[in-house]
Design an enzyme around this catalytic site. Structure first.
Site, PDB file in Angstrom:
ATOM      1  N   LYS A   8      37.774  47.332  40.569  1.00  0.00           N
ATOM      2  CA  LYS A   8      37.471  48.587  39.942  1.00  0.00           C
ATOM      3  C   LYS A   8      36.019  49.294  40.157  1.00  0.00           C
ATOM      4  CE  LYS A   8      33.996  45.732  39.894  1.00  0.00           C
ATOM      5  NZ  LYS A   8      32.037  45.627  39.659  1.00  0.00           N
ATOM      6  N   PRO A  93      38.514  47.047  48.465  1.00  0.00           N
ATOM      7  CA  PRO A  93      37.324  46.660  50.039  1.00  0.00           C
ATOM      8  C   PRO A  93      36.662  45.782  49.593  1.00  0.00           C
ATOM      9  CG  PRO A  93      37.263  49.091  48.956  1.00  0.00           C
ATOM     10  CD  PRO A  93      38.275  48.494  48.129  1.00  0.00           C
ATOM     11  N   VAL A  94      36.452  44.777  50.796  1.00  0.00           N
ATOM     12  CA  VAL A  94      35.493  43.422  50.883  1.00  0.00           C
ATOM     13  C   VAL A  94      34.445  43.481  50.968  1.00  0.00           C
ATOM     14  CG1 VAL A  94      35.486  41.407  51.881  1.00  0.00           C
ATOM     15  CG2 VAL A  94      37.593  42.339  52.199  1.00  0.00           C
ATOM     16  N   ALA A  95      33.696  42.866  49.183  1.00  0.00           N
ATOM     17  CA  ALA A  95      32.256  42.324  49.455  1.00  0.00           C
ATOM     18  C   ALA A  95      32.295  44.287  49.301  1.00  0.00           C
ATOM     19  CB  ALA A  95      30.856  42.018  50.001  1.00  0.00           C
ATOM     20  N   GLY A  96      32.546  45.073  48.413  1.00  0.00           N
ATOM     21  CA  GLY A  96      32.568  46.856  48.621  1.00  0.00           C
ATOM     22  C   GLY A  96      32.296  47.090  47.419  1.00  0.00           C
ATOM     23  N   MET A  98      33.756  46.697  44.560  1.00  0.00           N
ATOM     24  CA  MET A  98      34.939  46.683  43.306  1.00  0.00           C
ATOM     25  C   MET A  98      35.675  46.053  42.696  1.00  0.00           C
ATOM     26  SD  MET A  98      36.162  50.646  44.725  1.00  0.00           S
ATOM     27  CE  MET A  98      37.197  50.521  43.574  1.00  0.00           C
ATOM     28  N   ALA A  99      34.848  44.313  43.387  1.00  0.00           N
ATOM     29  CA  ALA A  99      35.048  43.122  42.195  1.00  0.00           C
ATOM     30  C   ALA A  99      36.782  42.621  43.014  1.00  0.00           C
ATOM     31  CB  ALA A  99      35.710  43.028  40.988  1.00  0.00           C
ATOM     32  N   SER A 102      37.120  39.158  42.898  1.00  0.00           N
ATOM     33  CA  SER A 102      37.424  38.332  41.451  1.00  0.00           C
ATOM     34  C   SER A 102      38.937  38.471  41.437  1.00  0.00           C
ATOM     35  CB  SER A 102      36.317  39.266  40.543  1.00  0.00           C
ATOM     36  OG  SER A 102      35.097  38.775  41.149  1.00  0.00           O
ATOM     37  N   ALA A 103      39.773  40.272  41.738  1.00  0.00           N
ATOM     38  CA  ALA A 103      41.163  40.413  41.513  1.00  0.00           C
ATOM     39  C   ALA A 103      42.012  39.257  42.194  1.00  0.00           C
ATOM     40  CB  ALA A 103      41.397  41.971  42.403  1.00  0.00           C
ATOM     41  N   ASP A 135      33.265  39.441  36.993  1.00  0.00           N
ATOM     42  CA  ASP A 135      33.705  40.249  36.691  1.00  0.00           C
ATOM     43  C   ASP A 135      35.955  39.723  37.016  1.00  0.00           C
ATOM     44  OD1 ASP A 135      31.729  41.734  37.315  1.00  0.00           O
ATOM     45  OD2 ASP A 135      32.381  42.167  39.957  1.00  0.00           O
TER      46      ASP A 135
HETATM   47  O1  C5P Z   1      29.202  35.857  38.473  1.00  0.00           O
HETATM   48  P1  C5P Z   1      29.457  36.214  39.835  1.00  0.00           P
HETATM   49  O2  C5P Z   1      29.689  34.829  40.389  1.00  0.00           O
HETATM   50  O3  C5P Z   1      30.631  37.041  40.196  1.00  0.00           O
HETATM   51  O4  C5P Z   1      28.340  35.611  40.249  1.00  0.00           O
HETATM   52  C1  C5P Z   1      27.586  36.615  41.172  1.00  0.00           C
HETATM   53  C2  C5P Z   1      26.577  37.322  41.813  1.00  0.00           C
HETATM   54  O5  C5P Z   1      25.402  38.260  40.728  1.00  0.00           O
HETATM   55  C3  C5P Z   1      25.116  36.441  40.540  1.00  0.00           C
HETATM   56  O6  C5P Z   1      25.103  34.536  40.956  1.00  0.00           O
HETATM   57  C4  C5P Z   1      24.137  36.730  40.235  1.00  0.00           C
HETATM   58  O7  C5P Z   1      22.678  36.769  41.325  1.00  0.00           O
HETATM   59  C5  C5P Z   1      24.197  38.091  39.645  1.00  0.00           C
HETATM   60  N1  C5P Z   1      24.692  37.798  38.137  1.00  0.00           N
HETATM   61  C6  C5P Z   1      23.553  38.548  37.410  1.00  0.00           C
HETATM   62  N2  C5P Z   1      23.947  38.768  36.627  1.00  0.00           N
HETATM   63  C7  C5P Z   1      25.499  39.072  35.824  1.00  0.00           C
HETATM   64  C8  C5P Z   1      26.341  38.519  36.871  1.00  0.00           C
HETATM   65  C9  C5P Z   1      26.292  38.664  38.405  1.00  0.00           C
HETATM   66  O8  C5P Z   1      22.731  38.164  38.125  1.00  0.00           O
HETATM   67  N3  C5P Z   1      25.666  39.612  34.770  1.00  0.00           N
END
Ligand code: C5P
Length: 295
Positions: A8, A93-96, A98-99, A102-103, A135
């Site tokens: 995404k 891409p990894v840690a890019g 683009m989720a 999560s995908a 995501d």
């Molecule tokens: O939900 P996810 O594990 O992908 O989120 C990773 C990190 O991104 C969270 O630990 C938080 O630091 C940050 N985050 C946030 N607010 C959001 C989504 C993510 O602060 N709405």
């Protein structure tokens, strides 16, 4: 059982105040684009994961792997110690920003649900997905949707036509928590108070009308200054795309991938050539595309 799942780009990422649980309230417009990972789930006694593709070495294979966590959460929900070998073929891409992780989690949920014959509803899968990460639900849904709360409460948005994108991939990733933390720090240093975010009317109208120039003008990412602060080279990458006539240019999510909206497939090709010298690699795609589907 093989599932294909898109990455995404965020068309609007408006970051509200920091909540007590460490997350931020968001208005997050997700747009699924045609960069796909594939996750295959094969019957096995235990849960294991293997990653294929150029960036395979960058993906964690331990308990931090989100696809394994997804399969484990699904087995727990079913109340049985199911096993599966998950094979992830990575193009996102990894840690890019683009989720991609999560995908893969969303794809693992769909693949294991089928493999194990659980027959859960999409609502059930969305609930499990929301616990895995902010995501993950969108990767199940795909298309274009606005996420509120921490991004997990989704409402699909109407979109006319297709938009053409170019993505400039950077060396190495950026840590999402670090980028959110930097965003808070920058706001505090500037004496800014985070306001309560709202969906941009201009953006929603541009999507509904298939108006690419209008969409380009309304792209916004509150995390962009933080991502640039942590990775200064992104400012130049964005400028190269703008100079080449991109309708819009922004950091994707928490970065470091930069996304450029093109006028057409031909213009995307032109942008790709121009961007090659300003980043590690360039890929192009289009959106919106569907979420995780069995192939
Ligand atoms: O939900 P996810 O594990 O992908 O989120 C990773 C990190 O991104 C969270 O630990 C938080 O630091 C940050 N985050 C946030 N607010 C959001 C989504 C993510 O602060 N709405």
């Amino acid at each position: 059982m093989t599932v294909r799942v898109p990455g995404k780009v965020n068309l609007q990422l408006s970051v509200g105040p920091l909540r007590d649980d460490g997350y931020h309230d968001l208005v997050n417009v997700f747009h699924a684009v045609s960069l796909f990972d594939e996750v295959t789930a094969v019957e096995a006694a235990t849960l294991t994961v293997r990653v294929e593709g150029d960036s395979a070495g960058l993906v964690p294979l331990d308990g931090d792997n989100l696809a394994i966590r997804a399969a484990r959460a699904l087995a727990a929900r079913a109340g049985r110690p199911y096993g599966a070998e998950l094979v992830i073929r990575k193009s996102i891409p990894v840690a890019g920003g683009m989720a991609g992780g999560s995908a893969d989690a969303a794809a693992a949920l769909v693949a294991c649900d089928r493999l194990w014959g659980l027959g859960l509803t999409q609502r059930d899968l969305l609930d499990i997905a929301a616990d895995l990460g902010s995501d993950v639900p969108f990767a199940l849904l795909g298309g274009t949707a606005v996420g509120t709360g921490r991004g997990e409460m989704l409402t699909p948005l109407p979109v006319r036509g297709t938009f053409f994108w170019v993505f400039a991939l950077a060396d190495g990733g950026l840590s999402t928590p670090q980028v959110y933390g930097e965003c808070d720090r920058l706001r505090e240093a500037a004496g800014e108070r985070a306001c309560w975010p709202a969906l941009s009317d201009q953006l929603a109208a541009a999507l509904r009308d298939g108006d690419a120039p209008g969409l380009g003008k309304s792209l916004v990412n509150d995390l962009q200054p933080a991502a640039i602060m942590l990775r200064r080279s992104l400012a130049r990458t964005l400028q190269v795309g703008r100079d080449r006539g991109a309708l819009g240019a922004l950091v994707s999510g928490s970065g470091p991938t930069c996304a450029f909206l093109a006028e057409s497939a031909e213009h995307a090709l032109d942008l790709s050539v121009a961007l090659k010298s300003a980043c590690r690699a360039v890929v192009s795609g289009y959106g919106p595309v569907p979420g995780a589907v069995v192939v």
